[in-house]
Scaffold this active site. Structure first.
Site, PDB file in Angstrom:
ATOM      1  N   ASP A   1       3.313  39.514 -65.792  1.00  0.00           N
ATOM      2  CA  ASP A   1       2.531  40.701 -66.441  1.00  0.00           C
ATOM      3  C   ASP A   1       1.074  40.493 -66.235  1.00  0.00           C
ATOM      4  OD1 ASP A   1       5.382  42.124 -66.199  1.00  0.00           O
ATOM      5  OD2 ASP A   1       5.566  42.185 -68.496  1.00  0.00           O
TER       6      ASP A   1
ATOM      7  N   GLY B   1       5.414  35.072 -72.801  1.00  0.00           N
ATOM      8  CA  GLY B   1       4.348  36.094 -72.847  1.00  0.00           C
ATOM      9  C   GLY B   1       4.060  36.652 -74.379  1.00  0.00           C
TER      10      GLY B   1
ATOM     11  N   ARG C   1      15.630  37.690 -74.357  1.00  0.00           N
ATOM     12  CA  ARG C   1      15.087  38.379 -75.326  1.00  0.00           C
ATOM     13  C   ARG C   1      15.756  38.234 -76.551  1.00  0.00           C
ATOM     14  NH1 ARG C   1      10.883  40.032 -72.008  1.00  0.00           N
ATOM     15  NH2 ARG C   1      11.311  40.780 -69.894  1.00  0.00           N
TER      16      ARG C   1
HETATM   17  O1  F6P Z   1       7.569  40.971 -68.993  1.00  0.00           O
HETATM   18  C1  F6P Z   1       8.068  40.656 -67.560  1.00  0.00           C
HETATM   19  C2  F6P Z   1       9.022  41.770 -67.166  1.00  0.00           C
HETATM   20  O2  F6P Z   1       9.508  41.470 -65.806  1.00  0.00           O
HETATM   21  C3  F6P Z   1       8.353  43.095 -67.046  1.00  0.00           C
HETATM   22  O3  F6P Z   1       7.345  43.014 -65.702  1.00  0.00           O
HETATM   23  C4  F6P Z   1       9.547  44.034 -66.998  1.00  0.00           C
HETATM   24  O4  F6P Z   1       9.001  45.323 -67.481  1.00  0.00           O
HETATM   25  C5  F6P Z   1      10.475  43.421 -68.031  1.00  0.00           C
HETATM   26  O5  F6P Z   1      10.159  41.978 -67.951  1.00  0.00           O
HETATM   27  C6  F6P Z   1      11.834  43.598 -67.403  1.00  0.00           C
HETATM   28  O6  F6P Z   1      12.707  42.787 -68.382  1.00  0.00           O
HETATM   29  P1  F6P Z   1      14.267  42.481 -68.406  1.00  0.00           P
HETATM   30  O7  F6P Z   1      14.232  41.302 -67.610  1.00  0.00           O
HETATM   31  O8  F6P Z   1      14.549  42.227 -69.690  1.00  0.00           O
HETATM   32  O9  F6P Z   1      14.726  43.437 -67.819  1.00  0.00           O
END
Ligand code: F6P
Length: 326
Positions: A130, A105, A75
């Site tokens: 998602d 995404g 991220r």
């Molecule tokens: O966007 C994919 C996803 O798995 C979502 O379903 C979930 O809310 C989010 O990513 C979790 O994010 P992270 O892996 O950064 O905790």
């Protein structure tokens, strides 16, 4: 767009099973055009740091059956800042990259659009478990995540039946109820709770009780993590009201389990088709587009129509779930 000699590919945001198939297809289709391919490590974060490596036909061997992404992902909230994007632009120039493929995404495609607006030839590939991304009816990773949720549901149903207990399963999906609705439909849930249509805890309790009254041995609610009353809130409510409710509830949150493991055949093929579609788009000098699957065909949609737009769930499917819950 000038003549392409070298492209770069990155995976960004939450990983999704099938991303590796997309990386492999991008790499091998590009090599077939005599283009060089650079793999960027850790998404936009790695791009800004200049973490790139040449990809060959061999470096993408034997990766299709693996979940996750061989390039790594991250991220990168800093990418919303123009300065950070300028740094990325500099890295692309430094590495003589003529076009960039972004597999990811919503957030990742917003980053891709921002780069496109700065003059970078970019093509996005629709990938998120998602399924909330506009421009593709289905995205890479959804099918695997759904199958994992289903396996959990099937397992929980057996123990639910033995004990005549109610179960609550929370699935991922961020603010989108697609995974929950589909898992509920395919898993035979008694009620589905999604962000798009709020359901009160009282209604959940009523439906679970009604399932027993109809003679069912189990009662199962599938809850989307993004629902106002998600698993945590519902679990707390059921504990608080346990005396009046009169039946036991057990809660399971699937979490990141849904993003792991071997991609299904569907996701390997989708990753392969969309990855190949990204190179095909660049060969047609298309840029600033998302490659997705619509009506069974690989399509491109302008990133301006995709970035920041959340796909809407078909209300007919929600109505169908309500009928089948009976
Ligand atoms: O966007 C994919 C996803 O798995 C979502 O379903 C979930 O809310 C989010 O990513 C979790 O994010 P992270 O892996 O950064 O905790």
């Amino acid at each position: 767009m000038g003549v392409i000699k070298r492209i770069a590919v990155l995976t960004s945001g939450g990983d999704a099973p099938g991303m590796n198939a997309a990386i492999r297809a991008v790499t091998r289709c590009a090599l077939a055009q005599d283009w060089d391919v650079l793999g960027v490590r850790r998404g936009y974060a790695g791009l800004v740091e200049g973490e790139v490596e040449p990809l060959t036909g061999r470096s993408v061997s034997n990766i299709m059956q693996r979940g996750g992404t061989m390039l790594g992902s991250a991220r990168c909230p800093e990418f919303e800042k123009e300065d950070t994007r300028r740094e990325a632009l500099h890295r692309l120039k430094e590495n003589r990259v003529d076009a960039l493929v972004v597999i990811g995404g919503n957030g990742s495609q917003a980053g891709a659009l921002a780069l496109a607006e700065m003059g970078v030839p970019v093509v996005g590939v629709a990938s998120t478990i998602d399924n909330d991304l506009a421009g593709s009816e289905i995205t890479i990773g959804v099918d695997t995540a759904l199958n994992i949720a289903l396996e959990a549901i099937d397992r929980l149903k057996t123990t639910a039946s033995s004990h005549q207990r109610a179960f609550l399963v929370e699935v991922m999906g961020r603010k989108c109820g697609y995974l929950a609705l589909m898992a509920g439909l395919a898993g035979g849930a008694e009620i589905v709770v999604i962000p798009e249509r709020e359901t009160s805890p009282e209604e959940v309790a009523r439906q679970l009780r009604a399932a027993y009254e109809r003679g069912k041995k189990h009662a199962l609610a599938v809850v989307a993590e993004g629902a106002l009353h998600n698993a945590g809130k519902l679990d707390a409510w059921f504990r608080e009201h346990s005396a009046q409710i009169g039946f036991d509830l057990r809660t399971t949150t699937l979490g990141h389990v849904q993003r792991g493991g071997t991609p299904t055949a569907f996701d390997r093929l989708l990753g392969t088709r969309l990855g190949a579609g990204a190179v095909a788009a660049l060969m047609r000098s298309e840029q600033g587009v998302l490659v997705g699957l619509n009506e069974g065909r690989v399509t491109t949609t302008s990133l301006t129509e995709v970035a920041g737009v959340r796909k809407v769930i078909d209300p007919e499917l929600f109505r169908l779930a309500s009928v089948l819950e009976q």
